[in-house]
Design an enzyme around this catalytic site. Sequence first.
Site, short mmCIF file in Angstrom:
data_model
loop_
_atom_site.label_atom_id
_atom_site.label_comp_id
_atom_site.label_asym_id
_atom_site.label_seq_id
_atom_site.Cartn_x
_atom_site.Cartn_y
_atom_site.Cartn_z
N LYS A 1 31.78 45.81 30.33
CA LYS A 1 31.46 44.52 29.69
C LYS A 1 30.25 43.87 30.36
CE LYS A 1 35.64 42.91 30.56
NZ LYS A 1 36.21 44.08 31.27
N ARG B 1 41.41 36.67 27.15
CA ARG B 1 42.20 37.86 27.45
C ARG B 1 43.70 37.64 27.35
NH1 ARG B 1 38.80 39.41 32.17
NH2 ARG B 1 40.16 40.41 33.63
N ARG C 1 31.67 50.89 42.18
CA ARG C 1 30.87 49.74 41.70
C ARG C 1 30.36 48.87 42.85
NH1 ARG C 1 33.14 45.42 37.46
NH2 ARG C 1 34.85 45.22 38.96
N ARG D 1 33.63 44.42 45.15
CA ARG D 1 34.64 43.40 44.89
C ARG D 1 35.96 43.75 45.55
NH1 ARG D 1 34.34 42.12 38.51
NH2 ARG D 1 36.61 42.12 38.77
N ARG E 1 45.47 45.55 37.47
CA ARG E 1 44.62 44.92 36.44
C ARG E 1 44.72 45.67 35.12
NH1 ARG E 1 39.30 45.32 39.66
NH2 ARG E 1 38.27 44.70 37.72
#
Length: 217
Positions: free
Chosen positions: A13, A88, A127, A160, A171
């Site tokens: 996203k 969400r 990431r 993160r 998640r």
Amino acid sequence: MNVVLLGAPGAGKGTQAALITGALGVVHVASGDLFRSALKGKTELGLLAKTYMDKGELVPDEVTINMVVERITRDDCANGVLFDGFPRTLSQAQALDEKMAGLDRAIDKTVYIEVPEEELVKRLSGRWICRECQVPYHEISSPPKVAGKCDACGGELYQRADDKEETVRERLKVFLSETMPIVEYYERQGKLIRVDGNRQIDVVSAEISGVLGVASA
Ligand code: AP5
Ligand code: MG
Ligand code: ZN
């Protein structure tokens, strides 16, 4: 144009938003980025959000809705918004529709980026995010030009805390139970467009640009 980018954690996203907001001529509003900025500023909102984010749980609807509504009622959002990570839950989606109607606006399209679970875990473990502008990179699929530095703004890159495998699995669970119902919600409204996100970043981006009717980046 007002567009929602839907997808599981790691679906791309933020990556796609960075590539298409300019061409769309809209403002990128990412609820996760807003929470992380609030935390960086050590505000009450940021500290509260952290207690949920660290566990991979959702921040309560009321807090999240108020924060996003405050953001989209600012002048710069009048031409449109690209929503990322919001809504969400079903109540967030309903609250957003009501708020937009009150502003004489509406969600035009929802793009659902679909990616298999094992690929999501791989993506999140590699990431790196810019501390300043929050643009995501990946150590293998999209490394920055200079190691540890953001191509866009020169900011420092970091990983993160919620990208640990255990938190990622939580998640993903939350995505399936809380967020999947809104895929159906937008499908019923005839606004849902499914995009296969398990392809190269530029291929996915070209397809999203195509379905939204804008020139690809
Ligand atoms: P949030 O920040 O929204 O995180 P998320 O939804 O879990 O999504 P991510 O940011 O992890 O993934 P992404 O889809 O943006 O992927 P990216 O482009 O970075 O939310 C974090 C937390 O905040 C939540 O857990 C919750 O606690 C709270 N929160 C936020 N919004 C909320 C809300 N509305 N209500 C309640 N709580 C809320 O890409 C991932 C990686 O893959 C990158 O390294 C990238 O380079 C790479 N990549 C991207 N595309 C490709 C590709 N096509 N091929 C290969 N690699 C790719
Ligand atoms: Mg993101
Ligand atoms: Zn940056």
